[in-house]
Design a protein around this motif. Structure first.
Motif, short mmCIF file in Angstrom:
data_model
loop_
_atom_site.label_atom_id
_atom_site.label_comp_id
_atom_site.label_asym_id
_atom_site.label_seq_id
_atom_site.Cartn_x
_atom_site.Cartn_y
_atom_site.Cartn_z
N ALA A 84 37.79 52.39 39.71
CA ALA A 84 38.39 51.39 40.54
C ALA A 84 38.23 50.09 40.29
O ALA A 84 39.33 49.33 40.62
CB ALA A 84 37.31 51.77 42.00
N ILE A 85 37.43 49.67 39.75
CA ILE A 85 37.09 48.25 39.11
C ILE A 85 38.36 47.95 38.15
O ILE A 85 39.06 46.90 38.21
CB ILE A 85 35.95 47.75 38.42
N ASN A 86 38.36 48.79 37.12
CA ASN A 86 39.52 48.60 36.20
C ASN A 86 40.90 48.57 36.76
O ASN A 86 41.99 47.96 36.44
CB ASN A 86 39.39 49.67 34.98
N GLU A 87 41.22 49.32 37.77
CA GLU A 87 42.35 49.79 38.30
C GLU A 87 42.67 48.40 39.27
O GLU A 87 43.90 47.68 39.00
CB GLU A 87 42.45 50.64 39.44
N MET A 88 41.59 47.74 39.95
CA MET A 88 41.94 46.50 40.60
C MET A 88 42.16 45.08 39.91
O MET A 88 42.73 44.23 40.17
CB MET A 88 40.79 46.45 41.46
N LEU A 89 41.52 45.27 38.54
CA LEU A 89 41.61 44.10 37.66
C LEU A 89 43.00 44.11 36.82
O LEU A 89 43.54 43.11 36.64
CB LEU A 89 40.47 44.32 36.68
N ASP A 90 43.38 45.32 36.40
CA ASP A 90 44.50 45.44 35.79
C ASP A 90 45.74 45.38 36.54
O ASP A 90 46.89 45.31 35.99
CB ASP A 90 44.29 46.97 34.85
N ASN A 91 45.56 45.92 37.91
CA ASN A 91 47.03 45.99 38.44
C ASN A 91 47.23 44.88 39.45
O ASN A 91 46.37 44.60 40.20
CB ASN A 91 46.84 47.13 39.46
N PRO A 92 48.11 44.06 39.10
CA PRO A 92 48.21 42.81 39.70
C PRO A 92 48.74 42.87 41.32
O PRO A 92 48.65 41.94 42.05
CB PRO A 92 49.53 42.08 38.88
N LYS A 93 48.99 44.15 41.53
CA LYS A 93 49.21 44.35 43.18
C LYS A 93 48.24 43.99 44.13
O LYS A 93 48.36 43.16 45.09
CB LYS A 93 50.01 45.72 43.64
N TYR A 94 47.00 44.02 43.67
CA TYR A 94 45.86 43.67 44.77
C TYR A 94 45.58 42.34 44.60
O TYR A 94 45.64 41.69 45.94
CB TYR A 94 44.53 44.51 43.89
N SER A 95 45.81 41.58 43.75
CA SER A 95 45.74 40.08 43.72
C SER A 95 47.07 39.49 44.26
O SER A 95 46.75 38.60 45.42
CB SER A 95 45.70 39.39 42.47
N GLU A 96 48.12 40.03 44.34
CA GLU A 96 49.31 39.53 45.11
C GLU A 96 49.23 39.91 46.48
O GLU A 96 49.63 38.87 47.42
CB GLU A 96 50.67 40.27 44.45
#
Length: 521
Positions: free
Chosen positions: A418-430
């Motif tokens: 979950a951590i890696n997915e959220m850090l690597d996938n820009p959609k969460y930050s956007e």
């Protein structure tokens, strides 16, 4: 002459201030610091704007406002013991995964002992037996219904500050519609549109809440009112005479729902521009160019109370991360702490979330933390344990700026993924930034909205013109049961009469046909 004129001007200004200054009583009787922070923010602002504010709570303000008058009535001696001891009493990790009906009962009754102790406190009784006057009473709306009787005792309008959005704790008290068909209960992990089974459970929870509060919670608090508040009156009259509800909610954080005129959304009103961090935290975040993960379970859910096997999950997972981790840990030492982890007993959360190097917030999903996350536009990984946390976590997930892991599914593999997915996938930050943009897009700051409506209620002596007529209707009239019964009877009668007439007519027609046949033969 000039001296006399100056004195007159000073007297005039003093009189103007006295006219505009209201005597406000704030009540936050429970030892929940996150709730108190909300109330304190409003009370301090009211004092800064020249009002005379008195606050009953287990906490005290170190730096009191300078403009108005601010007085703490501290409930000392009730919640004794250090933070570790208090945390063990409120260890919600042990209550994770409760059946929703059991969880509803636990939440509804968990504070009963504290309410009774607070009402019987020497300082509270001294205030109740004094000749002080107040222009308005503002209370927390979480499990402290008996304290609403202070409004009746002091003959003042009642304002309640709801720590979350509209829910069963407040909707029935102001006649706010909340159909279980599309508005899930705050303690359920549901989201619109709900499945048939979810709507069934949601409806049953609504009914269970109605019975629980009207047959157990309110009668118990009514006994406290009679026992401890001299002019408290009947609680049922007090509860349904709320002048204003301030909701710590906003469409950027909650599903849109109906609101009656005396319910005002002020979600994020406690937020302020970020301040400079303590030197050690400032340096830690500044030098972490690769980014920082911040981990905190809030003030009531303390990290030191994690079961050892779950704590090991975090330690092993954080050790595998390339970036640094700031962990709110309520002790001096953390056994097995990896070198990339910094622990701190206290963290100025709003200021840490504002730092540009903060990339991810791992949280319990409490509503205050969710508000602060949305305000700063940071992705949120929630590990919900109790209360509304699952609901908040699900909203973040459905809105695309967060994910969540349940307590039972908290493993090293799931957490790291979950951590890696959220850090690597820009959609969460956007998506978090989009949510923040919606959050900030308002006509005025929510604190200004809150202060305006408090002063509005004072000016209009409770603003009874905002009260909806639904509160004056018995349940069968509100639900149109009497109308439906009459219409059903009328329609049934018409159908019966029509069928009766048609049957008679058909019988006559058949009789004539038979008569013709007999004559022909």
């Amino acid at each position: 002459m000039i001296k006399q004129f100056s004195s007159l001007i000073l007297l005039f200004c003093t009189l103007i201030c006295a006219i505009n200054s209201a005597h406000i009583l704030g009540i936050y009787p429970l030892p929940g610091h996150s709730h108190y922070r909300l109330g304190s923010s409003l009370f301090r602002e009211l004092a800064e704007r020249g009002h005379d504010v008195t606050v009953i709570s287990p906490f005290s303000e170190k730096d009191v406002p300078k403009n108005g008058t601010y007085r703490d009535i501290v409930l000392d001696g009730l919640f004794v013991g250090d933070e570790k001891h208090k945390g063990k009493q409120w260890n919600m990790f042990k209550r994770e995964g409760l059946n929703p009906f059991v969880g509803t009962y636990v939440v509804a009754t968990m504070a009963s002992k504290f309410i009774k102790m607070s009402l019987n406190h020497t300082k509270v009784q001294k205030l109740l037996h004094s000749d002080e006057k107040f222009d308005v009473v503002i209370t927390d709306n979480f499990l402290s219904d008996a304290f609403k009787a202070f409004a009746t005792h002091f003959d003042a309008p009642l304002i309640v500050l709801n720590p979350v959005g509209p829910n069963f704790w407040i909707n029935p008290l102001v006649g706010n519609p909340s159909p279980p068909s599309y508005i899930p209960d705050i303690l359920l992990n549901y989201y619109h549109p709900m499945t048939f089974s979810e709507r069934m459970v949601n409806t049953l929870i609504y009914g269970f809440n109605f019975l629980l509060y009207n047959w157990l919670v309110y009668p118990q608090h009514n006994e406290y009112v009679k026992q401890f508040i001299p002019r408290g009156g009947e609680l049922k009259d007090i509860l349904y005479n709320t002048s204003l509800v301030l909701l710590n909610s906003h469409p950027s954080l909650n599903q849109p729902v109906p609101l009656v005129p005396n319910m005002i959304e002020i979600g994020g009103f406690h937020m302020k521009p970020p301040k400079k961090l303590p030197e050690d935290l400032q340096e830690f975040l500044d030098i972490s160019k690769e980014g920082v993960v911040y981990f905190s379970m809030g003030s009531n859910l303390q990290s030191i109370l994690w079961p050892i096997e779950k704590r090991e999950v975090f330690l092993k997972t954080f050790a595998k991360l390339k970036m640094k981790v700031l962990w709110k840990w309520e002790d001096d030492e953390l056994p097995g702490k990896p070198p990339n982890v910094k622990i701190s007993k206290w963290v100025p959360q709003m200021d840490v979330l504002a730092h540009p190097n903060l990339k991810l917030f791992i949280t319990h999903g409490g509503f205050v933390s969710s508000v602060e996350t949305a305000y700063h536009g940071k992705p949120m990984l929630a590990i919900p344990i109790y209360g509304d946390q699952r609901n908040n976590a699900n909203f973040a997930y459905k809105s695309g700026f967060g994910r969540y892991i349940t307590f039972s599914n908290l493993t090293e593999k799931n957490l790291l993924e979950a951590i890696n997915e959220m850090l690597d996938n820009p959609k969460y930050s956007e998506n978090a930034k989009i949510r923040s943009k919606i959050f900030h897009d308002r006509q005025v700051h929510p604190m200004d909205t809150a202060v305006f409506w408090v002063e509005y209620v004072i000016r209009h002596r409770g603003a009874p013109h905002l009260r909806v007529a639904a509160l004056d209707l018995p349940w069968y009239k509100y639900l149109l049961v009497d109308v439906i019964v009459v219409l059903t009877l009328v329609l049934g009668s018409l159908i019966f009469i029509t069928c009766f007439i048609l049957k008679k007519v058909w019988k006559k027609i058949c009789t004539k046909k038979n008569t013709k046949k007999v004559k022909t033969n």
